[in-house]
Enzyme design. Structure first.
Site, PDB file in Angstrom:
ATOM      1  N   HIS A  43       1.065   2.271  -6.313  1.00 31.55           N
ATOM      2  CA  HIS A  43       1.959   2.336  -5.154  1.00 31.55           C
ATOM      3  C   HIS A  43       3.276   2.976  -5.577  1.00 31.55           C
ATOM      4  O   HIS A  43       3.575   3.106  -6.756  1.00 31.55           O
ATOM      5  CB  HIS A  43       2.312   0.923  -4.666  1.00 31.55           C
ATOM      6  CG  HIS A  43       1.180   0.050  -4.304  1.00 31.55           C
ATOM      7  ND1 HIS A  43       0.810  -0.187  -3.008  1.00 31.55           N
ATOM      8  CD2 HIS A  43       0.348  -0.689  -5.078  1.00 31.55           C
ATOM      9  CE1 HIS A  43      -0.202  -1.043  -2.983  1.00 31.55           C
ATOM     10  NE2 HIS A  43      -0.504  -1.362  -4.218  1.00 31.55           N
ATOM     11  N   GLU A 125       3.325  -1.053  -8.797  1.00 32.34           N
ATOM     12  CA  GLU A 125       4.323  -0.303  -8.032  1.00 32.34           C
ATOM     13  C   GLU A 125       5.127   0.577  -8.986  1.00 32.34           C
ATOM     14  O   GLU A 125       5.530   0.129 -10.059  1.00 32.34           O
ATOM     15  CB  GLU A 125       5.285  -1.265  -7.313  1.00 32.34           C
ATOM     16  CG  GLU A 125       4.637  -2.122  -6.250  1.00 32.34           C
ATOM     17  CD  GLU A 125       4.575  -1.442  -4.878  1.00 32.34           C
ATOM     18  OE1 GLU A 125       4.998  -0.273  -4.774  1.00 32.34           O
ATOM     19  OE2 GLU A 125       4.105  -2.096  -3.928  1.00 32.34           O
ATOM     20  N   HIS A 161      -2.556   3.654  -3.052  1.00 28.60           N
ATOM     21  CA  HIS A 161      -2.572   2.905  -1.794  1.00 28.60           C
ATOM     22  C   HIS A 161      -3.027   3.808  -0.649  1.00 28.60           C
ATOM     23  O   HIS A 161      -3.744   3.377   0.256  1.00 28.60           O
ATOM     24  CB  HIS A 161      -1.162   2.359  -1.530  1.00 28.60           C
ATOM     25  CG  HIS A 161      -1.126   1.168  -0.633  1.00 28.60           C
ATOM     26  ND1 HIS A 161       0.055   0.597  -0.216  1.00 28.60           N
ATOM     27  CD2 HIS A 161      -2.121   0.437  -0.053  1.00 28.60           C
ATOM     28  CE1 HIS A 161      -0.224  -0.436   0.580  1.00 28.60           C
ATOM     29  NE2 HIS A 161      -1.519  -0.546   0.691  1.00 28.60           N
ATOM     30  N   ASP A 171       1.565   6.068   0.122  1.00 30.98           N
ATOM     31  CA  ASP A 171       2.075   6.001  -1.255  1.00 30.98           C
ATOM     32  C   ASP A 171       0.942   5.964  -2.277  1.00 30.98           C
ATOM     33  O   ASP A 171      -0.151   5.510  -1.931  1.00 30.98           O
ATOM     34  CB  ASP A 171       3.001   4.773  -1.423  1.00 30.98           C
ATOM     35  CG  ASP A 171       2.294   3.447  -1.191  1.00 30.98           C
ATOM     36  OD1 ASP A 171       1.653   3.288  -0.138  1.00 30.98           O
ATOM     37  OD2 ASP A 171       2.365   2.588  -2.075  1.00 30.98           O
TER      38      ASP A 171
END
Ligand SMILES: [Zn+2]
Length: 199
Positions: A43, A125, A161, A171
């Protein structure tokens, strides 16, 4: 539970990676019994979007963000989310959720014929913005973390994602250099989304 391979103890303390800064998120739950953790989901995030270097993401994942600190935060007010890992622009690696547990990063999703990817994936992330490039040290951090994860879990897939929730999520976006990640990992093409192999 996966049988740990030799050397894994040097990297892991249970589902916590020894080389990440640990900051416990309350946003997690149990994985379904027998979950086969074979997917890594990548992400991008920054709060507010496009502003780097603050602690807002860490605060979001620990339910301590001041929702009134920026107008954008009204759009995400009250949101309870998490990822297992977060890679800052400077390559610093944070871990918020035990990899044995289910983090809340994917939402409605499907990949490799299975839905609800939070059940059996690791969420990572990257500090960034959809469409913008990422830093070399962030790829280096991924190139260290993913093989470490593969020592502990039977990883067979890496996806964004945007791939597991097409149309709903964008993303990490076009600025993420999949060919650079693939070059550093030297993992089989079959582990990656077909969409990224041509680039
Ligand atoms: Zn995402």
């Amino acid at each position: 539970m996966t049988e740990a391979s030799p050397g894994a103890d040097a990297l892991w303390q249970g589902g916590w990676y020894r080389f990440a800064r640990r900051l416990d998120s309350p946003n997690f739950g149990a994985r379904p019994a027998g979950a086969q953790i074979d997917l890594v989901v990548l992400h991008s995030i920054s709060l507010p979007p496009g502003r780097y270097g603050g602690d807002e993401v860490e605060r979001l994942f620990t339910n301590s963000l001041d929702w009134d600190a920026h107008p954008y935060f009204q759009q995400i007010r009250g949101m309870e989310v998490s990822a297992h890992f977060y890679v800052r622009r400077d390559g610093t690696l944070w871990q918020f959720v035990d990899c044995e547990a289910r983090a809340w990063h994917a939402g409605a999703s499907a990949w490799r014929g299975r839905e609800n990817c939070n059940d059996d994936s690791i969420g990572i992330e990257l500090e960034g913005l959809e469409g913008q490039p990422f830093e070399a040290v962030q790829y280096e951090a991924l190139a260290g973390l993913l093989p470490a994860l593969a020592q502990r879990y039977p990883l067979a897939h890496v996806a964004g994602h945007e791939h597991i929730a097409p149309g709903r999520k964008q993303d990490p976006g076009a600025g993420f250099d999949w060919s650079e990640l693939r070059r550093q990992l030297a993992w089989p093409d079959a582990m990656f989304p077909a969409h990224v192999l041509a680039h």
